[in-house]
Design an enzyme around this catalytic site. Structure first.
Site, mmCIF file in Angstrom:
data_model
loop_
_atom_site.group_PDB
_atom_site.id
_atom_site.type_symbol
_atom_site.label_atom_id
_atom_site.label_comp_id
_atom_site.label_asym_id
_atom_site.label_seq_id
_atom_site.Cartn_x
_atom_site.Cartn_y
_atom_site.Cartn_z
ATOM 1 N N HIS A 122 -23.488 80.562 1.512
ATOM 2 C CA HIS A 122 -24.495 79.820 2.379
ATOM 3 C C HIS A 122 -24.510 80.562 3.825
ATOM 4 O O HIS A 122 -24.978 79.743 4.685
ATOM 5 C CB HIS A 122 -24.440 78.321 2.409
ATOM 6 C CG HIS A 122 -24.536 77.732 0.838
ATOM 7 N ND1 HIS A 122 -24.337 76.311 0.751
ATOM 8 C CD2 HIS A 122 -25.438 78.229 0.080
ATOM 9 C CE1 HIS A 122 -24.711 76.114 -0.470
ATOM 10 N NE2 HIS A 122 -25.409 77.279 -0.940
ATOM 11 N N ASN A 220 -11.126 67.285 -6.299
ATOM 12 C CA ASN A 220 -11.994 66.687 -5.433
ATOM 13 C C ASN A 220 -11.598 65.114 -5.326
ATOM 14 O O ASN A 220 -11.444 64.569 -6.116
ATOM 15 C CB ASN A 220 -13.391 66.852 -6.116
ATOM 16 C CG ASN A 220 -14.537 66.752 -5.118
ATOM 17 O OD1 ASN A 220 -14.870 67.518 -4.294
ATOM 18 N ND2 ASN A 220 -15.505 65.664 -5.388
HETATM 19 P P1 NAD Z 1 -20.995 67.932 -0.617
HETATM 20 O O1 NAD Z 1 -20.976 67.213 0.524
HETATM 21 O O2 NAD Z 1 -22.084 67.777 -1.518
HETATM 22 O O3 NAD Z 1 -19.579 67.423 -1.507
HETATM 23 C C1 NAD Z 1 -18.303 67.447 -0.933
HETATM 24 C C2 NAD Z 1 -17.218 66.969 -2.004
HETATM 25 O O4 NAD Z 1 -15.932 66.960 -1.337
HETATM 26 C C3 NAD Z 1 -17.625 65.477 -2.209
HETATM 27 O O5 NAD Z 1 -17.771 65.237 -3.607
HETATM 28 C C4 NAD Z 1 -16.492 64.787 -1.602
HETATM 29 O O6 NAD Z 1 -15.952 63.546 -2.597
HETATM 30 C C5 NAD Z 1 -15.412 65.748 -1.653
HETATM 31 N N1 NAD Z 1 -14.414 65.758 -0.423
HETATM 32 C C6 NAD Z 1 -14.474 65.437 0.846
HETATM 33 N N2 NAD Z 1 -13.380 65.348 1.568
HETATM 34 C C7 NAD Z 1 -12.400 65.781 0.526
HETATM 35 C C8 NAD Z 1 -11.132 66.135 0.814
HETATM 36 N N3 NAD Z 1 -10.413 65.887 1.863
HETATM 37 N N4 NAD Z 1 -10.502 66.508 -0.458
HETATM 38 C C9 NAD Z 1 -11.228 66.908 -1.547
HETATM 39 N N5 NAD Z 1 -12.401 66.673 -1.749
HETATM 40 C C10 NAD Z 1 -13.355 66.123 -0.728
HETATM 41 O O7 NAD Z 1 -20.501 69.370 -0.497
HETATM 42 P P2 NAD Z 1 -20.786 70.613 -1.126
HETATM 43 O O8 NAD Z 1 -21.041 70.161 -2.599
HETATM 44 O O9 NAD Z 1 -20.117 71.510 -0.708
HETATM 45 O O10 NAD Z 1 -22.399 70.696 -0.922
HETATM 46 C C11 NAD Z 1 -22.973 71.812 -0.609
HETATM 47 C C12 NAD Z 1 -23.358 71.906 0.932
HETATM 48 O O11 NAD Z 1 -22.550 71.640 1.943
HETATM 49 C C13 NAD Z 1 -23.384 73.474 1.170
HETATM 50 O O12 NAD Z 1 -24.651 73.600 1.375
HETATM 51 C C14 NAD Z 1 -22.725 73.602 2.400
HETATM 52 O O13 NAD Z 1 -23.309 74.814 3.116
HETATM 53 C C15 NAD Z 1 -22.842 72.402 3.209
HETATM 54 N N6 NAD Z 1 -21.711 72.161 4.230
HETATM 55 C C16 NAD Z 1 -20.948 73.087 4.632
HETATM 56 C C17 NAD Z 1 -19.948 72.415 5.786
HETATM 57 C C18 NAD Z 1 -19.060 73.371 6.240
HETATM 58 O O14 NAD Z 1 -19.163 74.533 6.310
HETATM 59 N N7 NAD Z 1 -17.712 72.909 6.457
HETATM 60 C C19 NAD Z 1 -20.063 71.101 6.101
HETATM 61 C C20 NAD Z 1 -20.936 70.308 5.527
HETATM 62 C C21 NAD Z 1 -21.830 70.702 4.502
#
Ligand code: NAD
Length: 255
Positions: A122, A220
């Site tokens: 992404h 997760n």
């Molecule tokens: P998502 O938000 O759909 O899911 C994140 C998952 O991580 C959830 O199922 C949650 O239960 C789990 N989670 C949260 N905290 C956790 C922890 N401490 N340990 C383990 N698991 C944990 O995220 P995704 O599937 O990556 O969704 C995709 C989109 O989110 C992507 O497009 C990405 O680009 C974007 N995104 C990126 C960032 C970043 O760069 N840090 C932040 C927010 C969103």
């Protein structure tokens, strides 16, 4: 020790080519909210605002909205630091076990932790790209212009600058997707960390690795749709679970 941690550790010890596939959950312990958890970004903002179509319709308005969001927040992603989960993944590379990290994140924390092979599905929030000539700049260049009222910020060629991240409705970078598919096909262990595994086509990558014969380990906080088909699925915080797996791996390497 928890049986599942032991299983995951044994899989790492048996493996020569681990690929880590990470989502927003690997970075929440660094203070960056994910999208879908309670308190996540979509609890605060409307996801339908942030589409590629909206950007193309009115790039100035889009940048203005992003600037407002940035000013409302007391946290800048650029200041975030890797947490123990990123550090554990970097240690796997140091041990010669990890082939690459495939990430959905845009925060560059894997690179900050020391990983050298990071496939960014992404894009990255650290850079902006000119839609005319393709030239890239550090994001700060565009933010400074936007703060000074240049909306949208422009490239030296006069073209519009856009964050080098993939917006909703925008296609994924094909070279990254192709490399991710190859890595998934050639690995012997796919370690998924912090992804809800619901965003396509990225979520299909772990499945591809299983078709290539790899084991699948999921870490997760919440259950994912692929837990049932995984060799091991551990529900917990990545920053706690991964260091425990690495403790087991270090012991196993010594013994
Ligand atoms: P998502 O938000 O759909 O899911 C994140 C998952 O991580 C959830 O199922 C949650 O239960 C789990 N989670 C949260 N905290 C956790 C922890 N401490 N340990 C383990 N698991 C944990 O995220 P995704 O599937 O990556 O969704 C995709 C989109 O989110 C992507 O497009 C990405 O680009 C974007 N995104 C990126 C960032 C970043 O760069 N840090 C932040 C927010 C969103």
């Amino acid at each position: 020790m928890d049986e599942k941690i032991r299983n995951a550790g044994e899989m790492v010890l048996d493996s020569d080519r681990v690929v880590a596939f990470t989502g927003a959950g690997v970075s929440t312990e660094s203070g960056i909210p994910d999208f879908r958890s309670p308190g996540g970004i979509w609890d605060k903002y409307d996801s339908s605002e942030f589409t590629y179509q909206n950007f193309r319709k009115d790039p100035g308005a889009y940048w203005k909205r992003r600037l407002e969001m940035r000013e409302e927040s007391d946290f800048d992603m650029a200041d975030a630091e890797p947490n123990p989960a990123h550090i554990a993944i970097a240690e796997l590379e140091e041990m010669g076990k990890l082939s690459s990290v495939i990430t959905q994140n845009i925060d560059t924390l894997h690179e900050k932790a020391g990983n050298s092979e990071v496939i960014k599905l992404h894009g990255t929030s650290a850079e902006v790209k000119c839609l005319e000539c393709g030239r890239k700049y550090k994001s700060e260049f565009a933010w400074e212009k936007a703060k000074g009222g240049e909306l949208p910020p422009k490239c030296e060629c006069g073209g519009t600058l856009k964050s080098d991240t993939v917006l909703f409705g925008e296609s994924l970078p094909q070279d990254a997707l192709q490399r991710a598919r190859e890595e998934a096909h050639n690995c012997d262990l796919m370690l998924v960390v912090g992804s809800s595994l619901v965003v396509q086509p990225a979520a299909s990558i772990p499945r591809m690795s299983q078709r290539g014969g790899a084991k699948l380990c999921i870490v997760n906080l919440e259950p994912t749709p692929m837990d049932g088909g995984a060799d091991v699925a551990i529900h917990g915080k990545a920053g706690e679970v991964l260091p425990e797996i690495m403790d087991f791996v270090r012991q196993g390497q010594k013994g």
